[in-house]
Scaffold this active site. Structure first.
Site, PDB file in Angstrom:
ATOM      1  N   LYS A 104      40.328  28.859  41.337  1.00  0.00           N
ATOM      2  CA  LYS A 104      39.237  29.744  40.925  1.00  0.00           C
ATOM      3  C   LYS A 104      38.197  28.995  40.285  1.00  0.00           C
ATOM      4  O   LYS A 104      38.234  27.755  40.175  1.00  0.00           O
ATOM      5  CB  LYS A 104      40.055  30.378  39.330  1.00  0.00           C
ATOM      6  CG  LYS A 104      39.232  31.745  38.740  1.00  0.00           C
ATOM      7  CD  LYS A 104      39.766  32.862  39.486  1.00  0.00           C
ATOM      8  CE  LYS A 104      39.241  34.049  39.158  1.00  0.00           C
ATOM      9  NZ  LYS A 104      39.879  35.226  39.450  1.00  0.00           N
TER      10      LYS A 104
HETATM   11  N1  LIG Z   1      36.131  41.654  41.302  1.00  0.00           N
HETATM   12  C1  LIG Z   1      37.467  41.493  41.691  1.00  0.00           C
HETATM   13  O1  LIG Z   1      37.641  41.719  43.143  1.00  0.00           O
HETATM   14  C2  LIG Z   1      38.423  41.310  40.854  1.00  0.00           C
HETATM   15  C3  LIG Z   1      38.380  41.132  39.393  1.00  0.00           C
HETATM   16  N2  LIG Z   1      39.517  40.788  38.483  1.00  0.00           N
HETATM   17  C4  LIG Z   1      39.429  40.885  37.494  1.00  0.00           C
HETATM   18  O2  LIG Z   1      38.728  42.151  36.832  1.00  0.00           O
HETATM   19  C5  LIG Z   1      38.003  41.993  35.598  1.00  0.00           C
HETATM   20  C6  LIG Z   1      36.692  42.628  35.968  1.00  0.00           C
HETATM   21  O3  LIG Z   1      36.038  41.782  37.027  1.00  0.00           O
HETATM   22  P1  LIG Z   1      34.760  42.400  37.684  1.00  0.00           P
HETATM   23  O4  LIG Z   1      34.954  44.112  37.537  1.00  0.00           O
HETATM   24  O5  LIG Z   1      34.779  41.895  39.220  1.00  0.00           O
HETATM   25  O6  LIG Z   1      33.621  42.004  36.780  1.00  0.00           O
HETATM   26  P2  LIG Z   1      32.256  42.629  36.731  1.00  0.00           P
HETATM   27  O7  LIG Z   1      31.240  41.581  36.403  1.00  0.00           O
HETATM   28  O8  LIG Z   1      31.705  43.607  38.006  1.00  0.00           O
HETATM   29  O9  LIG Z   1      32.210  43.641  35.727  1.00  0.00           O
HETATM   30  C7  LIG Z   1      32.802  43.278  34.328  1.00  0.00           C
HETATM   31  C8  LIG Z   1      32.412  44.547  33.378  1.00  0.00           C
HETATM   32  O10 LIG Z   1      33.258  44.266  31.961  1.00  0.00           O
HETATM   33  C9  LIG Z   1      32.228  44.870  31.001  1.00  0.00           C
HETATM   34  N3  LIG Z   1      32.432  43.852  29.828  1.00  0.00           N
HETATM   35  C10 LIG Z   1      32.135  42.642  29.572  1.00  0.00           C
HETATM   36  N4  LIG Z   1      32.423  42.345  28.313  1.00  0.00           N
HETATM   37  C11 LIG Z   1      32.832  43.332  27.768  1.00  0.00           C
HETATM   38  C12 LIG Z   1      33.405  43.633  26.494  1.00  0.00           C
HETATM   39  N5  LIG Z   1      33.164  42.934  25.677  1.00  0.00           N
HETATM   40  N6  LIG Z   1      33.888  45.016  26.193  1.00  0.00           N
HETATM   41  C13 LIG Z   1      33.846  45.857  27.335  1.00  0.00           C
HETATM   42  N7  LIG Z   1      33.503  45.735  28.533  1.00  0.00           N
HETATM   43  C14 LIG Z   1      32.902  44.450  28.763  1.00  0.00           C
HETATM   44  C15 LIG Z   1      30.994  44.308  31.679  1.00  0.00           C
HETATM   45  O11 LIG Z   1      29.870  45.306  31.052  1.00  0.00           O
HETATM   46  C16 LIG Z   1      30.882  45.019  33.244  1.00  0.00           C
HETATM   47  O12 LIG Z   1      31.023  46.419  33.171  1.00  0.00           O
HETATM   48  C17 LIG Z   1      38.033  40.452  35.495  1.00  0.00           C
HETATM   49  O13 LIG Z   1      38.963  40.129  34.624  1.00  0.00           O
HETATM   50  C18 LIG Z   1      38.379  39.841  36.791  1.00  0.00           C
HETATM   51  O14 LIG Z   1      39.127  38.608  36.653  1.00  0.00           O
HETATM   52  C19 LIG Z   1      40.895  40.763  38.985  1.00  0.00           C
HETATM   53  C20 LIG Z   1      41.046  40.715  40.564  1.00  0.00           C
HETATM   54  C21 LIG Z   1      39.727  40.821  41.433  1.00  0.00           C
HETATM   55  O1  LIG Z   2      39.525  38.052  46.444  1.00  0.00           O
HETATM   56  C1  LIG Z   2      39.636  37.069  46.307  1.00  0.00           C
HETATM   57  O2  LIG Z   2      39.943  35.914  47.059  1.00  0.00           O
HETATM   58  C2  LIG Z   2      39.826  36.753  44.606  1.00  0.00           C
HETATM   59  C3  LIG Z   2      40.279  37.782  43.587  1.00  0.00           C
HETATM   60  C4  LIG Z   2      40.477  37.076  42.460  1.00  0.00           C
HETATM   61  O3  LIG Z   2      39.583  36.187  41.887  1.00  0.00           O
HETATM   62  C5  LIG Z   2      41.337  37.643  41.594  1.00  0.00           C
HETATM   63  O4  LIG Z   2      42.269  38.453  42.045  1.00  0.00           O
HETATM   64  O5  LIG Z   2      41.511  37.227  40.551  1.00  0.00           O
END
Ligand SMILES: NC(=O)C1=CN([C@@H]2O[C@H](COP(=O)(O)OP(=O)(O)OC[C@H]3O[C@@H](n4cnc5c(N)ncnc54)[C@H](O)[C@@H]3O)[C@@H](O)[C@H]2O)C=CC1
Ligand SMILES: O=C(O)CCC(=O)C(=O)O
Length: 412
Positions: A104
């Protein structure tokens, strides 16, 4: 913050190791990251002044294949948190039986305070500092919080300047640069597939359930869209701007139209509420889709949901896990629930390696197959060890990595 994340990941790992009866030396070796990288990224801002940000990449384990994991841009990024997230990636890729290890990365910065050109310069400098330590058979980054397909396009371009055309050096790319159909929605899609498997087991369905979703970025917005399409009732939602509720259900297609011009908290299809109260709303299913550590010993007792689906990474601290399980709340752990993203990243890497693009139907068919298989494998572990779904996922992942480590041998 990061130290709590690392303590949580380590505690869960040690509990799994105990259930598996792992040798202490092997346990220590599995826990210790292969490599921790810390780099200073200095860029000129648009006004000509210089600014420095610290970037990290932790490469946790490569026993099962090249290391894999996202890159996060967030002010709270620190080495401990990146370490915790890298460790979780090792067990997650193993739970899904992907031929990868775990890594990561992240940069401590506030993306919304940087212009697009500043973000591009920062990403390119980070890639310059990392390029000889990542790559197709070493470590393959992808998007996470605060990054997206544009960030991956810059990494791909910068990396290719050093190593020649290299689409397999990163996943989550735009379609025009070798990205996969279905990757943008993959994490949310995987969350919904995994949640349906769990709900079905309990005689429930999305259509007859109510949901609360925290976070409306890549993951949260896709989770909400897919639940809404399947007839589920989303009674409360939040993002960093605030929170809204509507006991009759929030219209997600109208919300998406609204978000093209305004913040989530100003959507008139719901009533504004205090974000801190979101977790305590009456609902069947709570889905954290934002930051880690949001469910802790202080708030776990007030959560009313019967199911928690961990779309975010490490949203639940161990003390909260205990409180919730005593109250009969069922938690589908991050290692599995959000693994759809890395699974379709794997499909993207396979497509780039083959030079052959799959149709979206094929991506989604394989995603469903992988998610269903992992659910069966986790349930089998829960049966063997008489344990929670979290420990089922941890024992499954840790055992696969331990086995690969032993098979590869210890000779220097
Ligand atoms: N993008 C991906 O493919 C993956 C993401 N994740 C996990 O999913 C989670 C979200 O990731 P993404 O959607 O990619 O990020 P992103 O950056 O696209 O969205 C994050 C969201 O969280 C909100 N946010 C931030 N602080 C907040 C708070 N205090 N209260 C409520 N909402 C808040 C933001 O406004 C935004 O809507 C993270 O924990 C990430 O590690 C897990 C696996 C894969
Ligand atoms: O798509 C990937 O390789 C990473 C996804 C990721 O960072 C996660 O599952 O938390």
């Amino acid at each position: 913050m990061g130290s709590i994340a690392l303590a949580t990941a380590t505690k869960n790992f040690r509990n799994a190791s105990r259930l598996l009866g792992l040798d202490k030396k092997l346990e220590m070796s599995l826990l210790t990251p292969l490599r921790e990288i810390k780099v200073e990224c200095t860029i000129p801002k648009d006004d000509g002044s210089l600014v420095s940000h610290i970037g990290f990449r932790v490469q946790h384990d490569n026993a099962r294949g090249p290391m894999k994991g996202g890159i996060r841009y967030h002010p709270k990024v620190d080495l401990d948190e990146v370490n915790a997230l890298a460790q979780l990636m090792t067990w997650k890729t193993a739970v899904m039986d992907l031929p990868y290890g775990g890594a990561k990365g992240g940069i401590g910065c506030t993306p919304k305070d940087l212009t697009l050109s500043e973000l591009e310069r920062l990403t390119r400098v980070f890639t310059q500092k990392l390029h000889d330590l990542i790559g197709t058979n070493i470590d393959i980054p992808a998007p996470d919080m605060g990054t997206n397909s544009q960030t991956m396009a810059w990494i791909f371009d910068e990396y290719s300047k050093f190593h020649g055309y290299s689409p397999t050096c990163v996943t989550g790319k735009p379609l025009e640069l070798g990205g996969s159909l279905g990757r943008d929605s993959a994490t949310g899609h995987g969350v919904v597939i995994s949640m349906e498997a769990l709900l079905n087991e309990h005689g429930k369905s999305i259509k007859d359930s109510t949901f609360v979703i925290q976070g409306y970025g890549n993951v949260g917005s896709w989770v909400a869209r897919l639940i809404y399409e399947k007839g589920g009732t989303i009674v409360a939602l939040s993002d960093v701007t605030g929170a809204i509720k509507n006991p009759n259900g929030i219209d997600i297609s109208e919300l998406d139209k609204h978000r093209k011009k305004g913040a989530l908290c100003y959507f008139n299809g719901g009533e504004r509420m205090i974000p801190d109260e979101l977790l305590f709303q009456q609902c069947d299913v709570l889905i954290p889709c934002a930051l880690g550590g949001v469910i802790n010993s202080e708030n776990a007792g007030d959560i009313k949901a019967k199911f928690i689906i961990e779309a975010a990474n490490h949203p639940t601290e161990p003390e909260a896990d205990d409180i919730l399980s005593e109250r009969g709340v069922i938690i589908l752990p991050d290692l599995y629930a959000n693994a759809g993203g890395v699974t379709v990243s794997y499909f993207e890497w396979v497509q780039n390696t083959q030079g052959f693009m799959w149709e979206e139907e094929m991506v989604n068919r394989y995603l469903i197959q992988y998610m269903k298989q992992a659910f069966k494998d986790i349930k089998a572990k829960c049966h063997t060890h008489n344990c929670s779904l979290r420990m089922g996922a941890f024992t499954l992942g840790v055992e696969r990595v331990a086995r690969a480590t032993l098979l590869r041998g210890w000779e220097a």
